[in-house]
Motif scaffolding. Structure first.
Motif, PDB file in Angstrom:
ATOM      1  N   ALA A  25       0.837  -1.202   0.000  1.00  0.00           N
ATOM      2  CA  ALA A  25       0.000   0.000   0.000  1.00  0.00           C
ATOM      3  C   ALA A  25       0.874   1.256   0.000  1.00  0.00           C
ATOM      4  O   ALA A  25       0.571   2.236  -0.690  1.00  0.00           O
ATOM      5  N   HIS A  26       1.985   1.225   0.748  1.00  0.00           N
ATOM      6  CA  HIS A  26       2.895   2.369   0.758  1.00  0.00           C
ATOM      7  C   HIS A  26       3.538   2.566  -0.615  1.00  0.00           C
ATOM      8  O   HIS A  26       3.645   3.702  -1.100  1.00  0.00           O
ATOM      9  N   GLN A  27       3.952   1.486  -1.249  1.00  0.00           N
ATOM     10  CA  GLN A  27       4.534   1.594  -2.593  1.00  0.00           C
ATOM     11  C   GLN A  27       3.530   2.215  -3.562  1.00  0.00           C
ATOM     12  O   GLN A  27       3.882   3.092  -4.357  1.00  0.00           O
ATOM     13  N   ILE A  28       2.298   1.749  -3.489  1.00  0.00           N
ATOM     14  CA  ILE A  28       1.248   2.261  -4.373  1.00  0.00           C
ATOM     15  C   ILE A  28       0.964   3.723  -4.056  1.00  0.00           C
ATOM     16  O   ILE A  28       0.855   4.564  -4.961  1.00  0.00           O
ATOM     17  N   SER A  29       0.880   4.055  -2.772  1.00  0.00           N
ATOM     18  CA  SER A  29       0.625   5.432  -2.359  1.00  0.00           C
ATOM     19  C   SER A  29       1.713   6.371  -2.887  1.00  0.00           C
ATOM     20  O   SER A  29       1.412   7.446  -3.429  1.00  0.00           O
ATOM     21  N   ALA A  30       2.970   5.972  -2.739  1.00  0.00           N
ATOM     22  CA  ALA A  30       4.079   6.799  -3.226  1.00  0.00           C
ATOM     23  C   ALA A  30       4.017   6.952  -4.743  1.00  0.00           C
ATOM     24  O   ALA A  30       4.213   8.053  -5.271  1.00  0.00           O
ATOM     25  N   ALA A  31       3.715   5.867  -5.451  1.00  0.00           N
ATOM     26  CA  ALA A  31       3.641   5.929  -6.915  1.00  0.00           C
ATOM     27  C   ALA A  31       2.511   6.841  -7.373  1.00  0.00           C
ATOM     28  O   ALA A  31       2.680   7.646  -8.304  1.00  0.00           O
ATOM     29  N   VAL A  32       1.357   6.748  -6.719  1.00  0.00           N
ATOM     30  CA  VAL A  32       0.205   7.589  -7.070  1.00  0.00           C
ATOM     31  C   VAL A  32       0.552   9.061  -6.823  1.00  0.00           C
ATOM     32  O   VAL A  32       0.280   9.931  -7.653  1.00  0.00           O
ATOM     33  N   PHE A  33       1.176   9.344  -5.669  1.00  0.00           N
ATOM     34  CA  PHE A  33       1.551  10.725  -5.342  1.00  0.00           C
ATOM     35  C   PHE A  33       2.575  11.256  -6.341  1.00  0.00           C
ATOM     36  O   PHE A  33       2.425  12.364  -6.871  1.00  0.00           O
ATOM     37  N   GLU A  34       3.625  10.484  -6.588  1.00  0.00           N
ATOM     38  CA  GLU A  34       4.681  10.942  -7.492  1.00  0.00           C
ATOM     39  C   GLU A  34       4.162  11.142  -8.907  1.00  0.00           C
ATOM     40  O   GLU A  34       4.600  12.062  -9.597  1.00  0.00           O
TER      41      GLU A  34
END
Length: 167
Positions: A25-34
């Motif tokens: 979820a953190h990886q996905i969150s960072a990718a979505v934000f970036e």
């Protein structure tokens, strides 16, 4: 069409572990934000640092690390990147010259202002698969988890206190 091969029980257990799911979820969150902030070349950690510094100009580097739940090495890496882009400036602290005080530059203020809408889009995209009740439940459960296990964290999380004017 043949049925897909059955997954080994050990993998099923691994993929259902909270730590695995939180990391994904953190990886996905960072990718979505970036992705949302691509035009500003801003990471979630940089956005967090800029946001805290806007609320607490001149905060010392150690307090900034605690306000973000970062260790000192991580906050230093984030600040060096922001400083290289001219978004923050670091210098000796006012009260204690041995501390390092950090402030936003005018360009840092501008980038943070420009990041608000893309950051909000990223938040909505991340929460999009959940209905309103599920979003509320997720945030409540994550807060309970972090509150209940705060003593286990590798880096302390201590939100900065509001500055009081001198008497």
């Amino acid at each position: 069409m043949p049925a897909p091969p059955k997954m080994p029980a050990s993998l099923t257990r691994l993929y259902a572990r909270p730590g695995f799911l939180l990391r994904r979820a953190h990886q996905i969150s960072a990718a979505v934000f970036e992705d949302a902030c691509r035009d500003l070349a801003l990471t979630p950690a940089q956005f967090g640092a800029l946001t805290v510094l806007q609320a607490h100009p001149g905060l010392d580097q150690s307090s900034l690390a605690r306000a973000l739940g970062f260790d000192k090495v991580t906050v230093l890496r984030v600040l060096r990147g922001l400083e290289a882009r001219g978004l923050v400036r670091r210098g000796p602290g006012e009260a204690n010259r041995r501390t390092v005080s950090v402030s936003l530059t005018a360009e840092g203020e501008q980038v943070l202002r420009l990041a608000q809408k893309p950051a909000e889009r990223a938040y909505r995209r991340l929460m999009g698969p959940l209905d309103a009740l599920q979003q509320e439940q997720l945030l409540d459960l994550l807060q309970r988890l972090t509150d209940g296990l705060e003593d286990e964290a590798r880096a302390a999380f201590v939100p900065p206190r509001a500055h009081r004017p001198p008497d």
